[in-house]
Design an enzyme around this catalytic site. Structure first.
Site, PDB file in Angstrom:
ATOM      1  N   HIS A  54       0.835  -1.198   0.000  1.00 60.55           N
ATOM      2  CA  HIS A  54       0.000   0.000   0.000  1.00 60.55           C
ATOM      3  C   HIS A  54       0.875   1.256   0.000  1.00 60.55           C
ATOM      4  CE1 HIS A  54      -2.192   3.168   2.366  1.00 60.55           C
ATOM      5  NE2 HIS A  54      -3.008   3.001   1.350  1.00 60.55           N
ATOM      6  N   GLU A  80       2.048   1.949  -3.419  1.00 68.86           N
ATOM      7  CA  GLU A  80       0.981   2.548  -4.252  1.00 68.86           C
ATOM      8  C   GLU A  80       1.065   4.069  -4.189  1.00 68.86           C
ATOM      9  OE1 GLU A  80      -3.456   3.835  -3.563  1.00 68.86           O
ATOM     10  OE2 GLU A  80      -3.121   1.738  -2.998  1.00 68.86           O
ATOM     11  N   HIS A  81       1.282   4.617  -2.997  1.00 69.48           N
ATOM     12  CA  HIS A  81       1.419   6.066  -2.843  1.00 69.48           C
ATOM     13  C   HIS A  81       2.683   6.585  -3.533  1.00 69.48           C
ATOM     14  CE1 HIS A  81      -1.602   7.175   0.440  1.00 69.48           C
ATOM     15  NE2 HIS A  81      -1.836   5.902   0.161  1.00 69.48           N
ATOM     16  N   GLU A 136      -3.089   8.167   7.665  1.00 71.58           N
ATOM     17  CA  GLU A 136      -4.218   7.432   7.080  1.00 71.58           C
ATOM     18  C   GLU A 136      -4.627   6.277   7.985  1.00 71.58           C
ATOM     19  OE1 GLU A 136      -5.212   4.708   3.115  1.00 71.58           O
ATOM     20  OE2 GLU A 136      -3.552   6.152   3.058  1.00 71.58           O
TER      21      GLU A 136
END
Length: 446
Positions: free
Chosen positions: A73, A76-77, A153
């Protein structure tokens, strides 16, 4: 968890549609592979000059190095940062300035990137996507900054949410050895340790054309997509590395239970998760039976759980069941209930168990199974109007090892399921010894 009411006009239209047999209008789908191993799927839809361009990597949180949870994840950023050819943030700005939109997502089994844009801009976005597949520029500062974003997040979506924390505990209890028990976003203490070396190693290992699937849906032809794919992706060398071998989940020999209390909880609920098979190309009917079973038990007010607990006994304000056949490895079949005011979680659990016991003994009715088949068929037909949904359908399936032919055959597999198949699936798989029952309730104030 309460399902929103569908618009009346939609229900009327659906009712008219379901009153007669549904003809399937399958899209025209073409698939091929580039010389470097990149799989390509083209879904033609010439009704509007628009395309959805997606690249799916067969890498998700379940493939992360042990102790480095969250890196999939996290990466992904990082893919939206600078490349050798584009500055930081230029990717999304360029898409937007050309009238398009873009985003990305990470799951247990895959990571995907997509753009929806005018068909004559396909060359542009494909070139940018190919650029960041091989030319991403990473540094300590870039990684440190984005790590802070990921931690925030996690704070907002999980740490500050009793339901989010409860879900993590449920998954960790269901999967004792398989990495599905690790949250996609990662454990906080491991996210805090991710560094630029972790990112570079991950990038070089997994971001390669032979670990990727290109899906283009919209106003294109296979020949056009092939030419552009060879132009932009064809020169990128493959990694040549085999897929990751994941740990296997050992047999579960006893039921597991978790009790979680949190002062922030306003609505208690219980959930039970059973470890069940995912889609198996050697026996797709079993997965289809579980899909129909979930809908009969817990989809809407016509379901067994809703009729018993919400409408008849009036002890629950919401109930449900769900199953996803679209994972690479063993998945979960979950049921849940949310008690009405003054009703205990014991009552909810007992009532759900009573429905299951009766169902296993008598099975579903012919009409229940037929109704779910009609609804599934209708949903598939309506999905033809959304090219992005179609792109996601094929991309997700191929990312976990399915084929285009298997995706297209799924409606026929569903149609072949019998009443006895559904009952047998419930008896075989909804076994307490292979489940985790969790309860989330409000902690008493001291």
């Amino acid at each position: 968890m309460i399902h929103p009411t569908r618009p009346i006009a939609f229900l009327v239209a659906l009712g008219l549609l379901l009153a007669q047999p549904l003809a399937r209008a399958e899209p025209k789908v073409t698939d091929f592979q580039l010389d470097n191993g990149m799989d390509v799927v083209v879904i033609e839809d010439h009704r509007a000059p628009v395309v959805t361009h997606m690249v799916w990597y067969r890498i998700g949180s379940a493939d992360e190095p042990w102790g480095r949870s969250g890196i999939a994840h996290f990466f992904e950023h990082l893919m939206f940062k600078a490349t050798k050819n584009m500055p930081d943030g230029a990717f999304s700005k360029t898409v937007a300035s050309n009238g398009g939109s873009d985003n990305a997502f990470t799951s247990y089994d895959y990571t995907g990137y997509f753009q929806r844009i005018a068909a004559d801009r396909l060359d542009l976005v494909m070139g940018m996507e190919a650029d960041r597949m091989k030319n991403l520029v990473l540094s300590d500062q870039v990684v440190a900054t984005e790590r802070g974003v990921i931690l925030e997040e996690r704070s907002q979506r999980t740490d500050n949410s009793p339901q989010g924390l409860f879900g993590e505990q449920m998954n960790a209890s269901l999967y004792m050895n398989h990495p599905y028990g690790v949250p996609v976003i990662g454990w906080r203490h491991e996210i805090e340790q991710l560094n630029v070396n972790d990112a570079v190693t991950f990038y070089e290992r997994f971001y390669a054309p032979d670990n990727a699937i290109l899906v283009v849906a919209g106003d294109v032809t296979p020949d056009e997509v092939r030419a552009l794919a060879e132009k932009h992706y064809g020169s990128i060398p493959p990694s040549g590395r085999p897929p990751e071998v994941r740990p296997k989940e050992p047999p579960q020999l006893a039921p597991r239970q978790i009790e979680m209390e949190d002062a922030r909880v306003r609505q208690p609920f219980m959930r039970r998760a059973y470890l069940v098979p995912t889609y198996d190309p050697a026996d797709p009917k079993e997965s289809a039976a579980l899909s129909i079973l979930a809908d009969i038990l817990g989809d809407g007010l016509s379901s067994r759980f809703a009729r018993a607990l919400q409408l008849d006994q009036k002890i629950a304000i919401d109930t449900g069941a769900y199953y996803s056949p679209s994972r690479r490895d063993a998945t979960d079949f979950s049921i849940y209930g949310v008690p009405a005011q003054g009703v205990s979680l014991d009552q909810i659990e007992d009532a759900l168990d009573a429905v299951l016991t009766d169902f296993i003994a008598t099975g579903p009715t012919e009409e229940e199974v037929a109704r779910i088949k009609r609804l599934s068929n209708a949903a598939r037909i309506f999905a033809q109007d959304d090219q992005s949904s179609l792109a996601r359908l094929y991309g997700a399936a191929l990312s976990v090892g399915r084929t285009v032919a298997e995706v297209q055959a799924w409606p026929d597999v569903l149609d072949s399921v019998t009443v006895e198949d559904v009952r047998a699936a419930a008896e075989k798989h909804l076994v307490l010894a292979r489940s985790v029952t969790g309860r989330l309730s409000q902690a008493e104030m001291e």
